[in-house]
Design a protein around this motif. Sequence first.
Motif, PDB file in Angstrom:
ATOM      1  N   ILE C  40       0.843  -1.206   0.000  1.00  0.00           N
ATOM      2  CA  ILE C  40       0.000   0.000   0.000  1.00  0.00           C
ATOM      3  C   ILE C  40       0.875   1.252   0.000  1.00  0.00           C
ATOM      4  CG2 ILE C  40      -1.682   1.290   1.377  1.00  0.00           C
ATOM      5  CD1 ILE C  40      -2.915  -1.458   2.134  1.00  0.00           C
ATOM      6  N   ALA C 232      -3.856  -0.302   5.533  1.00  0.00           N
ATOM      7  CA  ALA C 232      -3.784   0.976   4.825  1.00  0.00           C
ATOM      8  C   ALA C 232      -3.260   2.075   5.751  1.00  0.00           C
ATOM      9  CB  ALA C 232      -5.152   1.358   4.269  1.00  0.00           C
ATOM     10  N   GLN C 269      -4.485   3.665  -2.379  1.00  0.00           N
ATOM     11  CA  GLN C 269      -4.341   2.724  -1.266  1.00  0.00           C
ATOM     12  C   GLN C 269      -5.321   1.568  -1.396  1.00  0.00           C
ATOM     13  OE1 GLN C 269      -4.087   4.348   2.870  1.00  0.00           O
ATOM     14  NE2 GLN C 269      -4.208   6.350   1.886  1.00  0.00           N
ATOM     15  N   ALA C 272      -4.652  -0.894  -4.200  1.00  0.00           N
ATOM     16  CA  ALA C 272      -3.585  -1.838  -3.840  1.00  0.00           C
ATOM     17  C   ALA C 272      -4.081  -2.881  -2.852  1.00  0.00           C
ATOM     18  CB  ALA C 272      -2.401  -1.067  -3.252  1.00  0.00           C
ATOM     19  N   TRP C 273      -4.958  -2.455  -1.989  1.00  0.00           N
ATOM     20  CA  TRP C 273      -5.485  -3.348  -0.945  1.00  0.00           C
ATOM     21  C   TRP C 273      -6.350  -4.441  -1.559  1.00  0.00           C
ATOM     22  CZ3 TRP C 273     -10.574  -3.116   1.695  1.00  0.00           C
ATOM     23  CH2 TRP C 273     -10.608  -3.747   2.948  1.00  0.00           C
TER      24      TRP C 273
END
Lengths: 371, 371, 371, 371
Positions: C40, C232, C269, C272-273
């Motif tokens: 992240i 995150a 973020q 990506a998570w």
Amino acid sequence: MEQTAQTPPLSDTLPDDDTGSQRIRTNFMSDNVGPVCPEILAAITAANTGDAPAHGDDAWTARLQARVSEVFEAETRVFPVATGTAANGLALAALTPPWGAVLCDESSHIFRRECGAPEFFTSGAKLCPIPSAEGRMHTGLLSRTIADLQAGGQRLSRPAALSLSQATEWGTVYTIEQLVELTILAHDAGMGVHMDGARFGNALAHLGCSPADATWRAGVDILSLGATKSGALAAEMVVIFDTTLAEDMERRIKRAGHLWSKQRFISAQILAWLENDLWLHNARQANEMAGRLARGLLRHPGALLPFDTQANEVFAIMPELLVQGLEAAGYIFLRRTAPPGVEGTLVRFVTSYDTQAADIDALLETLASIE
Amino acid sequence: MEQTAQTPPLSDTLPDDDTGSQRIRTNFMSDNVGPVCPEILAAITAANTGDAPAHGDDAWTARLQARVSEVFEAETRVFPVATGTAANGLALAALTPPWGAVLCDESSHIFRRECGAPEFFTSGAKLCPIPSAEGRMHTGLLSRTIADLQAGGQRLSRPAALSLSQATEWGTVYTIEQLVELTILAHDAGMGVHMDGARFGNALAHLGCSPADATWRAGVDILSLGATKSGALAAEMVVIFDTTLAEDMERRIKRAGHLWSKQRFISAQILAWLENDLWLHNARQANEMAGRLARGLLRHPGALLPFDTQANEVFAIMPELLVQGLEAAGYIFLRRTAPPGVEGTLVRFVTSYDTQAADIDALLETLASIE
Amino acid sequence: MEQTAQTPPLSDTLPDDDTGSQRIRTNFMSDNVGPVCPEILAAITAANTGDAPAHGDDAWTARLQARVSEVFEAETRVFPVATGTAANGLALAALTPPWGAVLCDESSHIFRRECGAPEFFTSGAKLCPIPSAEGRMHTGLLSRTIADLQAGGQRLSRPAALSLSQATEWGTVYTIEQLVELTILAHDAGMGVHMDGARFGNALAHLGCSPADATWRAGVDILSLGATKSGALAAEMVVIFDTTLAEDMERRIKRAGHLWSKQRFISAQILAWLENDLWLHNARQANEMAGRLARGLLRHPGALLPFDTQANEVFAIMPELLVQGLEAAGYIFLRRTAPPGVEGTLVRFVTSYDTQAADIDALLETLASIE
Amino acid sequence: MEQTAQTPPLSDTLPDDDTGSQRIRTNFMSDNVGPVCPEILAAITAANTGDAPAHGDDAWTARLQARVSEVFEAETRVFPVATGTAANGLALAALTPPWGAVLCDESSHIFRRECGAPEFFTSGAKLCPIPSAEGRMHTGLLSRTIADLQAGGQRLSRPAALSLSQATEWGTVYTIEQLVELTILAHDAGMGVHMDGARFGNALAHLGCSPADATWRAGVDILSLGATKSGALAAEMVVIFDTTLAEDMERRIKRAGHLWSKQRFISAQILAWLENDLWLHNARQANEMAGRLARGLLRHPGALLPFDTQANEVFAIMPELLVQGLEAAGYIFLRRTAPPGVEGTLVRFVTSYDTQAADIDALLETLASIE
């Protein structure tokens, strides 16, 4: 009850001039300083008979519902409350979400005189004051304000409500054509239209048209209609023409502490006020007295009337000497600083349903005698 | 005014039983269904004389200020409004910031019956209901709730107000000792204490002590004192003992639409209500009638009284058959589902200042005759 | 920058245990004390390239919109914000008007731990806490609360929103069947359903079903979905399944100060998570570590586990001596007073995506060694 | 992750001009469209080490507290949040009760651009816009507005806060003397003073004085200080000089959903921004670029600059043809309708810490080449 030292004896402050036949009204501060109209007080007394269901489930409120629909020639929903500030706040909150904008004249009561009540009732909607010359909004400035907000998309408050005062705060009255032009702009932008009718009766008496023509037929969705300034004890109402706005209105009223348990006593006042056109009769008397005063002031060399007197408020700009002379003679009225560049003092006289020709004439005589 | 089809004729709903001497009250729904007390109606009429300054600058309101200080033997500030929900909301908002918590009994009117008015007036303070058995808060649970909130520091709502109902929602009354224990806990935690006194007169009549002993001497900082349920038309007040809480109270009232322009007509009601201890006289009559009813019900094999009858509300658990029998006989009262595990129906009878012994006896006779 | 006397040197508070290979996590206070997940942080850095339109008009946010719809197999609207309290408040405000009621478990974060944020975002809606045993609401009590409110009609708050926490505040997880039973009740009453998914990933990992099955197919209308506790930096989102609720949501977000000008840095973020199921991978690791801890505690004679460990929180009741022993060894966790009647101290351990088996084993060894 | 049809591929929207050495910035829409400053991004990465206490109890926030006091040469309290709208709302709410008035310039961001956030955070305070010519408030109009409100006593909103934008919304900067005159008026009226410092660094760079001189020594009680427009990812702060205003500020922040659990990541950004005067360095670069642009525009016969360029915003009135030419060349900037009576289009260019002389020169060349 024993009199304590700090208690002002009632007799000091009550008028003792009912001994003669010529009581002279000297208080022109507002149309809310006067007494309750006899017909309305009688209706309160008449309603005080036995038990009645609480919170608006009474027979008087049911009748009021029917009666107002009749008066406005439309299926309306009516919600009686005790104050005009409450009626305005409730009406605006029905039109705008908390993130909406209320577009109003910069002279409007909701913007200037209600201590933030519209912001309170709407949970923080934004009031956008629009400049005007004599209390009547210009279509051009309204258009521009709407366009500016819309240009901001979801980053700016949604233009949600247009609020118009009828009669205006400067004692003028919108024509039907003026109303229609403004309400079309508002509706085209997806906004709802509120009318602050604290003195709607006075405006109607001036226009001479039907209540329907002056409201929903001219594009008004929701009306605050005031009786208190026109002879009631404490009686105002929210009249809803776009009945979808009535959803959960009782919850809003209850939550704001404005639901009377003994609501029959507001409804009975309004029923009496509407009975036999008492409301229009009262409005006409007040308007006529304002007109009489305006004509008298116009004849006075020292007074200047900045606005047409179309309802029951007379504004005049006068030399400070005259103003102080009237005050010294016991007259009570509102003072405001004159607009920049104008010499003199701006004063306001408000006439009422119980103002008499003799009251006006006495005031004018006093004025003439100063200096 | 012409009758329209949908308008209910008033005569249908008004009692026509004043022809005989034996009018029987059948409506025990609440103490707000009754008429205005003659003394109070007379005071309204008497106040309707000439002009008076608007918005509370009148002589009646000035007298009220002095009179209430006298009654409570203390320098108080009093603010008259039209409804108890408004009085409660205004009082709570004076005690808590929007990020504060109001600790109250889970049966309390402010938590259960006001449609979110406390949240509205306080701009969103958190209400923390605390369980209790008969409407009286336990010190142990209060302590624990305070401690839990304090443990959260700045992450949790600040415990700001303790609100106690006197009489409680279950018709019971706190003793002075119970009040003192609770208010000490609150003050020690930096909280202020509100008393919801919609039926404070009834509690006072039960306690037999002075108004001062039952309020500020017992740790109450601000009181909602109700007259409407005890004979007024629409008259409640916020009585402030900790006068620092009065700062800006008029602005709060104006902003909530609760400032009457003709305020003399609320103040005059309350003055009459306090005159010659009318308020206590009315409360005693209501309490006595509740006691008479409670004793009668206790003698009936089918009825169970879950709470002591200490004010003017009687709660009973009865077989559904009895409840329906009373309803069939025209009696009106509140029904609630019984608590889990209890058979029968929970009903509430509220007596009023104008309930008569004959009304109670008639109800009990009807009850006895069922089946 | 010079060090001033009162400035704590950073090195004092930063972990110095990265010298060896065996860094032991001792902080089990919450899953928000840990660092940002490397994937992240890398995504944030990668998004920092050149200019991008502000306020959510960037490419990352557009991708996020598409990606979330894909993940939930439905047309959704997603609004990224920085905190879970904001996501909850915004979601609830989309479901309830200010005069509505939010029904929630009495253990819920929105009722107990958010300092009145739901009341703030909803402009004063009423929170109605419903008792439960282990954080999962009972249908019977929900039914009763709805019925009580509905019985009050327009006098009481409208039941508007049901809020369910998944996983619950006691570390348990609703089954799909339990969710469906509750959401049907809510929808039948005209209410909308919110899910507080601060730990939704952990619940999903436990359930093993699809995100769609766990939300909209089970009757959820709006979800607060949290990434911050799962690796995150600051990234949560409101996911709207009933897209009519999205109207004006951006205005709500802007007005609450939650619209980032550089929103790409939240959206990146979350992208990506969600990439390569990182969110589920992280949740599984946390859940497994919680399970390992729970099993270990169960083997200890002094510990009692009051709830099933179904997500990443372990609650235990232990003798005060053990609790103090762990604290003395440097372990950090939450303490609460045990429920009335239970001896010992209630403690909470929260595991995280970066908790390792060695961390758990070390804790258990420490515990075993006490006394 | 598979690309779905509706997902815009990231490469389409990311700048692809880093292949050559001459990347030209074409986006002058605002100073919030640019990337994060390398020093600040590095600080975020550096803060990602191990566990840290949540909700502001971390070492970075403690350092920030000390560092800001140092920078402002005073005991301050600082509260980091993610957005300027939040900082403004929180600051204003600390100054005004819900029934207060916030006096601000009619061009101010809080009045025009925040979608009602000040009304939301203050629970409905009234915003009173005061007209001005170039974004700087006149003492005369401020005096008059204060006097009008005070004349209404408890019937009108209490004048509670003066809000000044520094730099202003028209790119001008108050002199210290101008600030002092205004803040004295406010303090004399019992009001508190807020400074909206979204571009405070730019104003400071223009003034060349110390942060203390530009704030508390000039009468500012509370400052919203923005770093996001000056290179941060998302970092603003409320800086409180009158520390009594800090009471319960954390509760306000938590309740508004603005308390980050991983707050170290905001604090670390601001620490880096203040380190080695990066904030002033960034501001000076932006200001210089704005000056370069302004001088260039002044040399163009078609452009008219209505305001002095004192910070990093350049306003110009240009023939529509020029405006469209720039747009056609790919330049992005804000358009507004020109004031009534002025021909042409009002445009705004905002420069940033990463605007280079080559960017400005390219823009000016493009402009010169049109037609």
